[in-house]
Design an enzyme around this catalytic site. Structure first.
Site, PDB file in Angstrom:
ATOM      1  N   HIS A  98       7.541   0.300   7.410  1.00 53.58           N
ATOM      2  CA  HIS A  98       6.910   1.404   6.678  1.00 53.58           C
ATOM      3  C   HIS A  98       7.910   2.063   5.709  1.00 53.58           C
ATOM      4  O   HIS A  98       7.909   3.280   5.522  1.00 53.58           O
ATOM      5  CB  HIS A  98       6.349   2.434   7.663  1.00 53.58           C
ATOM      6  CG  HIS A  98       5.056   3.057   7.211  1.00 53.58           C
ATOM      7  ND1 HIS A  98       3.834   2.636   7.679  1.00 53.58           N
ATOM      8  CD2 HIS A  98       4.786   4.050   6.346  1.00 53.58           C
ATOM      9  CE1 HIS A  98       2.872   3.364   7.129  1.00 53.58           C
ATOM     10  NE2 HIS A  98       3.432   4.225   6.298  1.00 53.58           N
ATOM     11  N   PRO A 107       0.830  -1.209   0.000  1.00 57.39           N
ATOM     12  CA  PRO A 107       0.000   0.000   0.000  1.00 57.39           C
ATOM     13  C   PRO A 107       0.863   1.258   0.000  1.00 57.39           C
ATOM     14  O   PRO A 107       1.649   1.483   0.918  1.00 57.39           O
ATOM     15  CB  PRO A 107      -0.801  -0.118   1.301  1.00 57.39           C
ATOM     16  CG  PRO A 107       0.003  -1.014   2.177  1.00 57.39           C
ATOM     17  CD  PRO A 107       0.732  -1.945   1.272  1.00 57.39           C
ATOM     18  N   THR A 108       0.749   2.028  -1.061  1.00 57.31           N
ATOM     19  CA  THR A 108       1.457   3.304  -1.176  1.00 57.31           C
ATOM     20  C   THR A 108       0.454   4.372  -1.576  1.00 57.31           C
ATOM     21  O   THR A 108      -0.456   4.110  -2.358  1.00 57.31           O
ATOM     22  CB  THR A 108       2.583   3.220  -2.227  1.00 57.31           C
ATOM     23  OG1 THR A 108       2.072   2.561  -3.393  1.00 57.31           O
ATOM     24  CG2 THR A 108       3.777   2.437  -1.707  1.00 57.31           C
ATOM     25  N   ALA A 109       0.622   5.561  -1.050  1.00 64.75           N
ATOM     26  CA  ALA A 109      -0.369   6.628  -1.222  1.00 64.75           C
ATOM     27  C   ALA A 109      -0.149   7.412  -2.517  1.00 64.75           C
ATOM     28  O   ALA A 109       0.937   7.394  -3.096  1.00 64.75           O
ATOM     29  CB  ALA A 109      -0.310   7.576  -0.027  1.00 64.75           C
ATOM     30  N   SER A 129      -4.158   1.398  -0.870  1.00 60.93           N
ATOM     31  CA  SER A 129      -3.957   2.277   0.274  1.00 60.93           C
ATOM     32  C   SER A 129      -5.226   3.046   0.625  1.00 60.93           C
ATOM     33  O   SER A 129      -5.980   3.460  -0.263  1.00 60.93           O
ATOM     34  CB  SER A 129      -2.838   3.280  -0.028  1.00 60.93           C
ATOM     35  OG  SER A 129      -2.752   4.272   0.973  1.00 60.93           O
ATOM     36  N   ARG A 168      14.459  -5.134  -4.422  1.00 60.58           N
ATOM     37  CA  ARG A 168      14.790  -4.463  -5.687  1.00 60.58           C
ATOM     38  C   ARG A 168      15.161  -5.439  -6.805  1.00 60.58           C
ATOM     39  O   ARG A 168      15.299  -5.020  -7.953  1.00 60.58           O
ATOM     40  CB  ARG A 168      15.961  -3.487  -5.481  1.00 60.58           C
ATOM     41  CG  ARG A 168      15.657  -2.340  -4.522  1.00 60.58           C
ATOM     42  CD  ARG A 168      14.604  -1.385  -5.059  1.00 60.58           C
ATOM     43  NE  ARG A 168      14.377  -0.259  -4.176  1.00 60.58           N
ATOM     44  CZ  ARG A 168      13.489  -0.206  -3.188  1.00 60.58           C
ATOM     45  NH1 ARG A 168      12.711  -1.278  -2.969  1.00 60.58           N
ATOM     46  NH2 ARG A 168      13.339   0.865  -2.445  1.00 60.58           N
ATOM     47  N   SER A 203       7.270  -5.209   8.483  1.00 63.01           N
ATOM     48  CA  SER A 203       7.437  -3.934   7.767  1.00 63.01           C
ATOM     49  C   SER A 203       7.859  -2.841   8.723  1.00 63.01           C
ATOM     50  O   SER A 203       7.401  -2.793   9.873  1.00 63.01           O
ATOM     51  CB  SER A 203       6.096  -3.543   7.108  1.00 63.01           C
ATOM     52  OG  SER A 203       6.178  -2.256   6.530  1.00 63.01           O
ATOM     53  N   LYS A 229       0.084  -5.162   9.509  1.00 62.31           N
ATOM     54  CA  LYS A 229       1.285  -4.650   8.832  1.00 62.31           C
ATOM     55  C   LYS A 229       2.033  -3.706   9.773  1.00 62.31           C
ATOM     56  O   LYS A 229       1.452  -2.743  10.283  1.00 62.31           O
ATOM     57  CB  LYS A 229       0.894  -3.901   7.558  1.00 62.31           C
ATOM     58  CG  LYS A 229       2.051  -3.228   6.831  1.00 62.31           C
ATOM     59  CD  LYS A 229       1.527  -2.531   5.580  1.00 62.31           C
ATOM     60  CE  LYS A 229       2.623  -1.795   4.841  1.00 62.31           C
ATOM     61  NZ  LYS A 229       3.073  -0.579   5.541  1.00 62.31           N
ATOM     62  N   THR A 234      -2.649  -1.309   9.300  1.00 62.64           N
ATOM     63  CA  THR A 234      -1.327  -0.720   9.520  1.00 62.64           C
ATOM     64  C   THR A 234      -1.245  -0.214  10.946  1.00 62.64           C
ATOM     65  O   THR A 234      -2.047   0.616  11.367  1.00 62.64           O
ATOM     66  CB  THR A 234      -1.069   0.413   8.516  1.00 62.64           C
ATOM     67  OG1 THR A 234      -1.052  -0.143   7.192  1.00 62.64           O
ATOM     68  CG2 THR A 234       0.265   1.087   8.772  1.00 62.64           C
TER      69      THR A 234
END
Length: 357
Positions: free
Chosen positions: A252, A77-79, A106, A287, A250, A228, A156
């Site tokens: 964050h 989840p990314t904003a 998100s 990555r 996580s 999370k 979260t």
């Protein structure tokens, strides 16, 4: 320009996004030690490849919460995806649907949960949830996503307060006027005069959140609950005791508590504590396909990527996210084969050692 690896997408995004937008996505808390260690920690792990194993056929499929996905990489989840690409989360949802993997939407998305479902009706989605001082806000969004067919809630738990992200403070980061946190569109109109934090009024998140709120969530939904933000074996044990269905190890993305462990370094003690009673996932610092292999060897069921998905968006929207996922899939398949693994079930702890460097 041929995009060969995820670093190529990162370099493109840094060059083409505005400084404030790049800094927002790239930011870590305070001195960014934990953010940077998320990457470095993978480099301290070495693979122990087995040879002559007949890897002429390989299978990257796995399951999460009982649902099959094409390979063990999902979108964290990314904003604010619309900051990177005009279609925002709609493009991300289409890409993950095309690759048949999991997309965690998100709360702070710039497209609504309804728009995301309409764009990718067959996609496999979880929803990331914060608990607000006004519990009705959280309860309403839970009922909305459950009705829309989201398959799990990702609670979260590492943001009782927002971490100190120095670049955002220097840039006085705000969402541009044409973008909104669409899931709460109209909810906060009467409060727009007050101070704002990442698109909603400041002090909206509830710092009193505790384990009892897991029981509260279980009382209002039948969706599986995945926590999370766990980084210790003590909290992993409490998560199991409170009946959740999964943990995402996580920090964050290093955006909250600077000085905490890299996610991959915290994974082992949590896997050892959980002992297979619930599924364990990890995000932060992935990555390459060999990073995915290392995380699975340490016991993760699946990994989730955050910033690389945004870089893919910045490059070419839906097509860019698909390329990022495809590169990771191809690299993971190759790393598996070169390590002597024909399928995900053959990946285990014997595959890795920790470097003395």
């Amino acid at each position: 320009m041929a995009m060969v690896c995820l670093t190529d997408f990162e370099e493109y995004a840094k060059e083409h996004l505005s400084k404030a937008t790049w800094d927002y996505y790239a930011a870590g808390a305070d001195e960014c030690c934990t953010r940077d260690d998320n990457l470095l920690a993978y480099k301290r792990i070495r693979l122990r490849p087995r040879i002559l194993r007949d890897v002429s056929v390989s299978d990257t499929r796995t399951t999460v919460q009982g649902t099959e996905i094409s390979f063990p990489v999902g979108i964290a989840p990314t904003a604010f995806h619309c900051l990177a690409w005009h279609e925002g989360e709609v493009a991300t949802a289409r890409a993950t649907e095309a690759l048949n993997t999991c997309y965690i939407t998100s709360t702070y998305s710039t497209c609504s949960v309804e728009e995301i479902v309409a764009a990718a009706p067959n996609g496999y989605r979880w929803f990331q949830l914060y608990v607000y001082r006004d519990r009705n806000l959280s309860e309403q969004i839970v009922h909305r996503v459950e009705g829309l067919g989201y398959k799990a809630l990702v609670l979260t738990v590492d943001v009782p307060y927002t971490g100190k992200r120095r670049d955002d403070i220097r840039n006085q980061f705000k969402l541009p006027p044409h973008l909104k946190v669409k899931n709460f569109d109209g909810v906060f109109q009467q409060e727009t005069a007050g101070p704002e934090e990442y698109g909603i009024p400041a002090n909206t998140l509830d710092p009193s959140i505790s384990w009892k709120d897991v029981y509260w969530l279980q009382s209002i939904t039948r969706l599986p609950i995945i926590i999370k933000g766990i980084l210790t074996k003590e909290d992993a044990e409490l998560a199991v005791e409170h009946g959740v269905q999964g943990i995402i190890v996580s920090n964050h993305g290093g955006r909250q508590l600077d000085g905490g462990p890299a996610s991959i370094d915290a994974l082992s003690e949590i896997v050892e504590t959980v002992q297979g009673r619930i599924e364990v996932y990890v995000d932060g610092g992935i990555r390459t396909g060999s990073d995915v292999l290392k995380a699975l060897a340490l016991g993760a069921k699946c990994v989730f990527i955050g910033r690389p998905a945004v870089w893919g968006l910045a490059y070419k929207g839906e097509e860019g996210v698909r390329e990022v996922l495809q590169i990771l899939n191809d690299e993971f398949r190759l790393s598996m084969a070169l390590s002597g693994c024909r399928n995900v079930a053959e990946i285990n702890r014997n595959l890795i050692q920790f470097s003395r460097l």
